[in-house]
Motif scaffolding. Structure first.
Motif, PDB file in Angstrom:
ATOM      1  N   ARG A  40      -0.725   2.576  17.272  1.00 47.03           N
ATOM      2  CA  ARG A  40      -1.465   2.039  15.874  1.00 47.03           C
ATOM      3  C   ARG A  40      -0.436   2.820  14.642  1.00 47.03           C
ATOM      4  N   HIS A  41       0.216   2.468  13.721  1.00 44.29           N
ATOM      5  CA  HIS A  41      -0.294   2.539  13.002  1.00 44.29           C
ATOM      6  C   HIS A  41      -0.450   3.321  11.025  1.00 44.29           C
ATOM      7  N   ASP A  42      -0.748   4.502  11.384  1.00 41.15           N
ATOM      8  CA  ASP A  42      -1.194   5.097   9.769  1.00 41.15           C
ATOM      9  C   ASP A  42      -1.519   4.177   8.768  1.00 41.15           C
ATOM     10  N   ILE A 117       4.104  -8.319  10.247  1.00 44.20           N
ATOM     11  CA  ILE A 117       4.584  -7.481   9.407  1.00 44.20           C
ATOM     12  C   ILE A 117       4.626  -5.762  10.517  1.00 44.20           C
ATOM     13  N   HIS A 118       6.092  -5.448  10.049  1.00 44.32           N
ATOM     14  CA  HIS A 118       6.750  -4.238  11.359  1.00 44.32           C
ATOM     15  C   HIS A 118       6.703  -4.109  12.143  1.00 44.32           C
ATOM     16  N   ALA A 119       5.196  -3.798  12.646  1.00 45.16           N
ATOM     17  CA  ALA A 119       4.507  -3.913  14.356  1.00 45.16           C
ATOM     18  C   ALA A 119       4.597  -4.958  15.074  1.00 45.16           C
ATOM     19  N   ASP A 170      13.306   4.108   6.050  1.00 42.57           N
ATOM     20  CA  ASP A 170      12.067   3.195   6.362  1.00 42.57           C
ATOM     21  C   ASP A 170      12.564   3.334   7.574  1.00 42.57           C
ATOM     22  N   GLU A 171      11.428   3.046   8.369  1.00 44.99           N
ATOM     23  CA  GLU A 171      11.556   3.159   9.922  1.00 44.99           C
ATOM     24  C   GLU A 171      12.478   1.685  10.131  1.00 44.99           C
ATOM     25  N   ILE A 172      13.136   1.976  10.918  1.00 44.40           N
ATOM     26  CA  ILE A 172      14.451   0.723  10.891  1.00 44.40           C
ATOM     27  C   ILE A 172      14.130   0.111  12.321  1.00 44.40           C
ATOM     28  N   TYR A 173      13.608  -0.772  12.708  1.00 43.85           N
ATOM     29  CA  TYR A 173      13.517  -1.399  13.799  1.00 43.85           C
ATOM     30  C   TYR A 173      14.910  -2.365  14.421  1.00 43.85           C
ATOM     31  N   GLN A 174      15.160  -2.281  15.471  1.00 47.86           N
ATOM     32  CA  GLN A 174      16.039  -3.158  16.208  1.00 47.86           C
ATOM     33  C   GLN A 174      15.542  -3.465  17.336  1.00 47.86           C
ATOM     34  N   GLY A 220       8.002  -1.895   6.148  1.00 46.43           N
ATOM     35  CA  GLY A 220       6.491  -1.737   5.837  1.00 46.43           C
ATOM     36  C   GLY A 220       6.442  -1.139   7.458  1.00 46.43           C
ATOM     37  N   HIS A 221       6.955   0.140   7.886  1.00 48.45           N
ATOM     38  CA  HIS A 221       6.335   1.252   8.465  1.00 48.45           C
ATOM     39  C   HIS A 221       5.891   2.207   7.510  1.00 48.45           C
ATOM     40  N   ARG A 222       6.675   2.547   6.066  1.00 50.69           N
ATOM     41  CA  ARG A 222       6.376   3.904   5.704  1.00 50.69           C
ATOM     42  C   ARG A 222       4.839   3.071   4.545  1.00 50.69           C
TER      43      ARG A 222
HETATM   44 ZN    ZN Z   1       6.488   1.665  12.805  1.00 57.45          ZN
END
Ligand code: ZN
Length: 251
Positions: A40-42, A117-119, A170-174, A220-222
């Motif tokens: 769960r993202h803050d 978005i993101h996750a 940011d946190e960058i997804y692969q 959009g992690h941060r």
């Molecule tokens: Zn994240």
């Protein structure tokens, strides 16, 4: 016609980067889902607020929320979804207890909007039809890092006017289970985010799911990314496109 006019106006507003409040009543309604069954993202409250404010600022859409399992049960049956023009998955994770998950995908295919978005790509790992709908699946991420986003389509509402490269920390997804032939890539890297080796790393895309329109951004992690003007413009352009703003490309 009033709805189409409202969307066209909102799109013109976002492309001009002018987010002044509009007088007209919201033309569309989005359900913002933030239930998590994994990490769960803050930053989820920030995602919710950014989406709500963007809708109010342009006058294009209003939002409801699904934050609990009970909300999902009440608002995401195929019948209840009839109250909405689209759904936003705001950093959802895991296998969500939707009342009818295939019915949800079928509802999108009738011509509704889906925004991830993101996750959102770290959601429904146990339900491949969802992964096929969103167009890719979270594989992993390394430490947060500064990367140079490369715009793949300078005409799409989600990327129009965006500098290329745009630097972001940011946190960058692969990704895995991403098929370039079945998606319209909007943002990508030409090198591994952490290792720098050459490659193709998609970070935002659009696609069609039946008659529905799907927009996804891995960013959009941060919270400082979510609050950045370029990100808000990117997200709003993607939302308006997914809602079928006239004059926009179909992919
Ligand atoms: Zn994240």
């Amino acid at each position: 016609m009033r709805h189409l006019t409202g969307l066209a106006l909102a799109l013109a507003v976002v492309l001009a980067a002018d987010l002044t409040p509009a007088e007209a009543a919201p033309a569309k309604k989005l359900l913002v889902v933030s239930v998590t069954k994994g990490f769960r993202h803050d930053s989820i409250p920030t995602v919710e607020r950014v989406v709500e404010v963007l809708g109010k600022a342009g006058g294009a859409f209003a939002v409801d929320y699904a934050r609990t399992d009970a909300d999902l049960a009440a608002r995401m049956t195929p019948a209840a979804l009839g109250a909405y023009d689209g759904v936003v998955f705001a950093s959802t994770t895991g296998d969500l207890p939707l009342p009818d998950r295939q019915g949800f995908l079928d509802w999108i295919a009738t011509g509704k909007a889906f925004v991830g978005i993101h996750a959102a790509t770290d959601t429904f790992p146990g339900f491949p039809p969802y992964i096929a709908m969103i167009g890719g699946q979270f594989l992993k991420h390394g430490p947060q890092v500064k990367v140079d986003l490369l715009v793949q389509d300078p005409e799409h509402p989600a990327t129009k006017g965006m500098a290329s490269p745009t630097a972001v920390f940011d946190e960058i997804y692969q990704m895995k289970n991403f098929d370039q032939a079945k998606t319209h890539t909007l943002l990508a890297l030409d090198k591994h985010p952490n290792e720098g080796t050459p490659g193709f790393y998609p970070l935002a895309w659009s696609r069609e799911h039946g008659k529905g329109r799907v927009f996804y951004t891995a960013l959009g992690h941060r919270e400082d990314v979510l609050e950045a003007d370029w990100f808000k413009k990117h997200l709003l352009g993607g939302i308006l496109w997914s809602l079928g703003a006239p004059g926009t490309p179909s992919k």
